[in-house]
Motif scaffolding. Structure first.
Motif, PDB file in Angstrom:
ATOM      1  N   GLY A 249     -10.906  23.049  24.936  1.00 40.66           N
ATOM      2  CA  GLY A 249     -11.060  24.398  24.526  1.00 40.66           C
ATOM      3  C   GLY A 249     -12.020  24.683  23.635  1.00 40.66           C
ATOM      4  O   GLY A 249     -12.600  26.001  23.653  1.00 40.66           O
ATOM      5  N   THR A 250     -12.412  23.751  22.726  1.00 45.60           N
ATOM      6  CA  THR A 250     -13.528  24.038  21.951  1.00 45.60           C
ATOM      7  C   THR A 250     -14.468  22.739  21.792  1.00 45.60           C
ATOM      8  O   THR A 250     -13.918  21.611  22.283  1.00 45.60           O
ATOM      9  N   ARG A 251     -15.550  22.917  21.430  1.00 47.83           N
ATOM     10  CA  ARG A 251     -16.404  21.670  21.069  1.00 47.83           C
ATOM     11  C   ARG A 251     -16.038  21.538  19.530  1.00 47.83           C
ATOM     12  O   ARG A 251     -15.519  22.266  18.888  1.00 47.83           O
ATOM     13  N   VAL A 252     -16.468  20.020  19.181  1.00 46.97           N
ATOM     14  CA  VAL A 252     -15.975  19.748  17.971  1.00 46.97           C
ATOM     15  C   VAL A 252     -17.018  20.639  17.147  1.00 46.97           C
ATOM     16  O   VAL A 252     -18.257  20.644  16.970  1.00 46.97           O
ATOM     17  N   ALA A 253     -16.291  21.228  15.761  1.00 43.95           N
ATOM     18  CA  ALA A 253     -16.801  21.853  15.037  1.00 43.95           C
ATOM     19  C   ALA A 253     -17.602  21.109  13.970  1.00 43.95           C
ATOM     20  O   ALA A 253     -17.489  19.834  13.703  1.00 43.95           O
ATOM     21  N   PRO A 254     -18.764  21.818  13.242  1.00 45.78           N
ATOM     22  CA  PRO A 254     -19.649  21.173  12.361  1.00 45.78           C
ATOM     23  C   PRO A 254     -19.073  20.553  11.109  1.00 45.78           C
ATOM     24  O   PRO A 254     -19.529  19.646  10.597  1.00 45.78           O
ATOM     25  N   MET A 255     -17.802  20.936  10.729  1.00 51.63           N
ATOM     26  CA  MET A 255     -17.078  20.365   9.983  1.00 51.63           C
ATOM     27  C   MET A 255     -16.688  19.139  10.110  1.00 51.63           C
ATOM     28  O   MET A 255     -16.390  18.369   9.046  1.00 51.63           O
ATOM     29  N   LEU A 256     -16.666  18.630  11.160  1.00 47.70           N
ATOM     30  CA  LEU A 256     -16.467  17.290  11.508  1.00 47.70           C
ATOM     31  C   LEU A 256     -17.447  16.494  12.049  1.00 47.70           C
ATOM     32  O   LEU A 256     -17.164  15.352  12.595  1.00 47.70           O
ATOM     33  N   ASP A 257     -18.488  17.190  12.328  1.00 44.37           N
ATOM     34  CA  ASP A 257     -19.817  16.447  13.125  1.00 44.37           C
ATOM     35  C   ASP A 257     -20.899  16.400  12.013  1.00 44.37           C
ATOM     36  O   ASP A 257     -21.590  17.393  11.781  1.00 44.37           O
ATOM     37  N   ASP A 258     -20.980  15.361  11.580  1.00 45.15           N
ATOM     38  CA  ASP A 258     -22.152  15.253  10.720  1.00 45.15           C
ATOM     39  C   ASP A 258     -23.702  15.201  11.168  1.00 45.15           C
ATOM     40  O   ASP A 258     -24.657  15.082  10.278  1.00 45.15           O
ATOM     41  N   LYS A 259     -23.499  14.978  12.381  1.00 44.84           N
ATOM     42  CA  LYS A 259     -24.918  15.098  13.078  1.00 44.84           C
ATOM     43  C   LYS A 259     -25.368  16.476  13.079  1.00 44.84           C
ATOM     44  O   LYS A 259     -26.538  16.894  13.313  1.00 44.84           O
ATOM     45  N   LYS A 260     -24.488  17.547  12.786  1.00 43.05           N
ATOM     46  CA  LYS A 260     -24.934  18.978  12.882  1.00 43.05           C
ATOM     47  C   LYS A 260     -25.721  19.151  11.503  1.00 43.05           C
ATOM     48  O   LYS A 260     -25.310  18.430  10.437  1.00 43.05           O
ATOM     49  N   PRO A 261     -26.645  20.222  11.455  1.00 42.15           N
ATOM     50  CA  PRO A 261     -27.295  20.512  10.186  1.00 42.15           C
ATOM     51  C   PRO A 261     -26.402  21.053   9.169  1.00 42.15           C
ATOM     52  O   PRO A 261     -25.327  21.763   9.359  1.00 42.15           O
ATOM     53  N   ASP A 262     -26.749  20.512   8.182  1.00 45.61           N
ATOM     54  CA  ASP A 262     -25.701  21.080   6.710  1.00 45.61           C
ATOM     55  C   ASP A 262     -24.236  20.849   6.683  1.00 45.61           C
ATOM     56  O   ASP A 262     -23.723  21.551   6.084  1.00 45.61           O
ATOM     57  N   SER A 263     -23.924  19.925   7.662  1.00 45.22           N
ATOM     58  CA  SER A 263     -22.556  19.700   7.769  1.00 45.22           C
ATOM     59  C   SER A 263     -22.109  18.598   6.480  1.00 45.22           C
ATOM     60  O   SER A 263     -22.866  17.600   6.031  1.00 45.22           O
ATOM     61  N   ASP A 264     -20.824  18.909   5.928  1.00 45.30           N
ATOM     62  CA  ASP A 264     -20.224  18.090   4.941  1.00 45.30           C
ATOM     63  C   ASP A 264     -19.161  17.262   5.324  1.00 45.30           C
ATOM     64  O   ASP A 264     -18.303  16.668   4.714  1.00 45.30           O
ATOM     65  N   ALA A 265     -19.338  16.895   6.876  1.00 44.97           N
ATOM     66  CA  ALA A 265     -18.245  16.088   7.407  1.00 44.97           C
ATOM     67  C   ALA A 265     -18.125  14.400   6.979  1.00 44.97           C
ATOM     68  O   ALA A 265     -16.828  14.256   6.631  1.00 44.97           O
ATOM     69  N   LYS A 266     -19.122  14.052   6.463  1.00 48.53           N
ATOM     70  CA  LYS A 266     -18.928  12.695   5.820  1.00 48.53           C
ATOM     71  C   LYS A 266     -18.270  12.867   4.706  1.00 48.53           C
ATOM     72  O   LYS A 266     -17.218  12.076   4.244  1.00 48.53           O
TER      73      LYS A 266
END
Length: 305
Positions: A249-266
């Motif tokens: 239903g959704t794509r994985v959010a930047p919050m959990l994807d450190d390959k997205k710009p400016d993500s704090d996922a790590k």
């Protein structure tokens, strides 16, 4: 008069322990500068608060914190807000990577951890701390049987149920199936929990509120501490259930994807794992995550591990 008494006591104290906010909101706070300032959990401290506290001290400032944990929460996306409210002091000092910290004379590294079972600490050590972490011998005595598993690391696979992840108009996410699953798991574990309490954490405040309501309805609220990962930073429990929430239903959010710009996922994932002392449960739809995330992303590698 009471205010004056409090101010007199504080002005004569050898040590004052307080929040950063109190240093500029409490009228009883002493006017006399301090010799030394020690700031704990510094990664989440807003820069203006830190600068103000430092201005009240004329000798030494010691910053205690971890640049691999979450920075201050900043809602605004404006450049000025991000510059002054969204960065941690470690970014300003350019001490935000392990390799930089190891060669910086200002840094004293605390390399021994006492909280996590070695099997749990192996994850942050491998994926975030470049194997500089050591386990104190006391951390090896974390063996327990919580009625579900005897392994310190447990993956709860939700793929067969293909649970639907919904997104609010405000951008938050929730997943009814995984919320029910977390509460069911907690209800089974609570009677065997060492301190009678377990932690449930999730990236999204909407999911945390949903889990809280279910736990309240089921009468297990006293045995569960649930919150977002951000609010749990600095906390710990013997058993942590981490609900990733993501699903069809959704794509994985930047919050959990450190390959997205400016993500704090790590940073978020590191905080989530390191809250656990004896057991870490990862609730995840792995097929959805692995198909949507880059193979080299932190969450993908953690799931595979």
């Amino acid at each position: 008069q009471l205010d004056e008494i409090q101010k007199k006591i504080l002005s004569e104290a050898r040590l004052i322990a307080t929040t950063l906010t109190k240093t500029f909101t409490a009228k009883q706070f002493p006017d006399t500068p301090f010799d030394t300032l020690i700031v704990d959990e510094a990664s989440m401290a807003p820069l203006p608060h830190l600068y103000w506290a430092a201005s009240r001290c004329h000798g030494y400032v010691t910053i205690v914190g971890d640049f691999l944990q979450l920075p201050p929460i900043c809602i605004s996306g404006e450049n000025m807000a991000q510059k002054w409210l969204g960065r941690s002091l470690f970014d300003v000092l350019d001490i935000n990577q392990v390799k930089k910290a190891l060669r910086d004379d200002r840094v004293t590294l605390l390399d021994t951890q006492y909280r996590m079972a070695p099997e749990i600490s192996a994850i942050p050590n491998k994926f975030f701390y470049q194997n500089v972490l050591k386990n104190d011998p006391s951390a090896r005595n974390r063996i327990m049987d919580d009625g579900v598993s005897q392994s310190p690391l447990v993956l709860i696979e939700t793929g067969k149920m293909n649970p639907w992840c919904s997104r609010l108009s405000t951008g938050g996410r929730f997943n009814l199936y995984t919320a029910l699953l977390c509460c069911t798991l907690a209800k089974k574990i609570i009677p065997n929990a060492p301190e009678g309490k377990i932690g449930i954490i999730t990236p999204y405040s909407a999911q945390a509120r949903l889990i809280n309501k279910i736990a309240k309805d089921w009468g297990i609220l006293d045995g569960v501490r649930m919150s977002t990962v951000h609010r749990f930073q600095g906390g710990e429990e013997s058993i942590i259930i981490f609900d990733t929430v993501e699903g069809s239903g959704t794509r994985v959010a930047p919050m959990l994807d450190d390959k997205k710009p400016d993500s704090d996922a790590k940073l978020l994932l590191n905080v989530a794992v390191t809250r656990a002392k004896s057991r870490f449960y990862l609730v995840a739809h792995t097929k959805h995550l692995l198909s949507d995330l880059h193979a080299d992303s932190a969450l993908s590698r953690m799931v595979q591990y």
